[in-house]
Enzyme design. Structure first.
Site, short mmCIF file in Angstrom:
data_model
loop_
_atom_site.label_atom_id
_atom_site.label_comp_id
_atom_site.label_asym_id
_atom_site.label_seq_id
_atom_site.Cartn_x
_atom_site.Cartn_y
_atom_site.Cartn_z
N GLY A 80 -24.75 20.66 -11.98
CA GLY A 80 -24.62 19.61 -10.97
C GLY A 80 -23.20 19.35 -10.50
N TRP A 82 -21.16 21.01 -8.37
CA TRP A 82 -20.96 21.10 -6.91
C TRP A 82 -21.64 19.93 -6.20
CZ3 TRP A 82 -20.75 26.44 -4.03
CH2 TRP A 82 -19.75 27.23 -4.60
N ASP A 98 -32.51 24.42 -8.87
CA ASP A 98 -32.07 25.36 -9.90
C ASP A 98 -33.27 25.73 -10.78
OD1 ASP A 98 -28.99 26.09 -10.99
OD2 ASP A 98 -30.61 26.50 -12.39
N ASP A 114 -37.59 28.21 -8.74
CA ASP A 114 -36.94 29.44 -8.31
C ASP A 114 -36.78 29.42 -6.80
OD1 ASP A 114 -36.16 32.00 -7.69
OD2 ASP A 114 -37.57 32.96 -9.08
N ASP A 138 -24.19 28.72 -5.16
CA ASP A 138 -23.40 29.21 -6.30
C ASP A 138 -24.35 29.94 -7.25
OD1 ASP A 138 -21.03 29.50 -7.71
OD2 ASP A 138 -21.22 27.62 -8.81
N LYS A 178 -21.81 32.67 -3.39
CA LYS A 178 -21.12 33.46 -4.40
C LYS A 178 -21.53 34.92 -4.28
CE LYS A 178 -21.58 32.21 -8.92
NZ LYS A 178 -20.43 31.67 -9.64
C1 LIG Z 1 -22.80 29.19 -11.82
S1 LIG Z 1 -24.24 28.24 -12.01
C2 LIG Z 1 -24.03 26.99 -10.80
C3 LIG Z 1 -23.01 25.96 -11.17
C4 LIG Z 1 -23.01 24.78 -10.21
N1 LIG Z 1 -22.49 25.16 -8.91
C5 LIG Z 1 -22.20 23.64 -10.74
O1 LIG Z 1 -21.11 23.38 -10.23
O2 LIG Z 1 -22.65 22.96 -11.65
C6 LIG Z 1 -25.45 29.28 -11.29
C7 LIG Z 1 -26.85 28.71 -11.31
O3 LIG Z 1 -27.69 29.51 -10.48
C8 LIG Z 1 -29.01 29.32 -10.97
N2 LIG Z 1 -29.93 30.31 -10.39
C9 LIG Z 1 -29.90 31.67 -10.53
N3 LIG Z 1 -30.93 32.24 -9.89
C10 LIG Z 1 -31.63 31.23 -9.30
C11 LIG Z 1 -32.81 31.17 -8.51
N4 LIG Z 1 -33.49 32.28 -8.19
N5 LIG Z 1 -33.25 29.97 -8.09
C12 LIG Z 1 -32.58 28.83 -8.42
N6 LIG Z 1 -31.45 28.82 -9.18
C13 LIG Z 1 -30.98 30.00 -9.62
C14 LIG Z 1 -28.81 29.45 -12.48
O4 LIG Z 1 -29.89 28.89 -13.17
C15 LIG Z 1 -27.49 28.72 -12.69
O5 LIG Z 1 -27.69 27.40 -13.14
#
Ligand SMILES: C[S@@+](CC[C@H](N)C(=O)[O-])C[C@H]1O[C@@H](n2cnc3c(N)ncnc32)[C@H](O)[C@@H]1O
Length: 224
Positions: A80, A82, A98, A114, A138, A178
């Site tokens: 959370g 961002w 997420d 998802d 992200d 990203k």
């Molecule tokens: C680097 S973290 C994000 C950090 C976030 N921006 C923060 O500041 O707290 C990447 C996130 O992408 C999520 N993610 C990856 N594939 C996903 C998908 N298909 N659908 C939803 N979330 C996904 C992962 O579960 C992970 O929590």
């Protein structure tokens, strides 16, 4: 009933338990990095949920992404950080998604699911209640350790995020995603340049130098 107690002689059992309590080398390295990382400390001091929060702060400082009262979609939002930053910097409405559960953030609506699932885009748009001014992604898959596979997975997420952004952004809107390694692939870059007036690749200082991650930052969305 199963008997889970160890059949080892006591001295060998003591050694086994001692070894089991030791951290693996990679965990030790992770812990050391956390302890030496000023962004981890700063995130705790400022109440951000992730050190990643600083990446968005730095991108916003440089590209003025958040602007006045924008409506924001945060893809891959857990834990959370961002979302907190976008709201603290003026987002009027924020919807995040997420795979993981996200603890509530005041002013944000979160879905656990998802992003690639069918119907998810419609659900997010409905929750936002209109066009978005900023789409943030992200999203990162769990790394497999296989560079080519990880690259393909992250590109697939970024491309899906871009397609979604092109459907939901209001004119002039912004998009951040990203990527890994060399930046956007040719086809994605073509779409970005066609649909946005400004497209940049960025590696904010908070992004670890040894990490292959980078971001694409696009502003000035042009509807078809
Ligand atoms: C680097 S973290 C994000 C950090 C976030 N921006 C923060 O500041 O707290 C990447 C996130 O992408 C999520 N993610 C990856 N594939 C996903 C998908 N298909 N659908 C939803 N979330 C996904 C992962 O579960 C992970 O929590």
């Amino acid at each position: 009933m199963t008997d889970n107690s160890s059949k080892l002689p006591p001295r060998r059992e003591a050694v086994r338990l001692k070894n089991a309590r030791k951290l693996s080398t990679s965990s030790q390295r992770w812990l050391q990095r956390q302890l030496n990382d000023p962004y981890v400390t700063a995130a705790k001091v400022h109440g951000w949920r992730s050190r990643a929060a600083f990446k968005l702060i730095e991108l916003d400082e440089k590209y003025k992404l958040i602007g006045k009262n924008p409506r924001v979609l945060d893809l891959g939002a857990a834990p959370g950080g961002w979302s907190q930053v976008a709201l603290a910097r003026g987002a009027s409405k924020l919807v995040g998604i997420d795979l993981l559960e996200i603890q509530p953030v005041s002013g944000a609506d979160f879905i656990k699911g998802d992003f690639l699932e069918e119907g998810m885009e419609a659900r997010l748009t409905e929750m936002l209640g209109g066009k978005a001014d900023l789409v943030l992604s992200d999203m990162a898959p769990n790394t497999s350790g296989h560079v080519a596979t990880d690259h393909l997975r992250i590109m697939a997420l970024a491309e899906a995020a871009l397609a979604f952004a092109c459907d939901v952004l209001a004119p002039g809107g912004g998009f951040v995603a990203k990527l890994f390694q060399g930046g956007a692939e040719k086809e994605m870059l073509m779409t970005l340049k066609r649909r946005f007036s400004n497209v940049k690749h960025a590696k904010p200082p908070a992004s670890r130098k040894e990490s292959k991650e980078m971001y694409v930052v696009a502003t000035g969305f042009r509807p078809d």
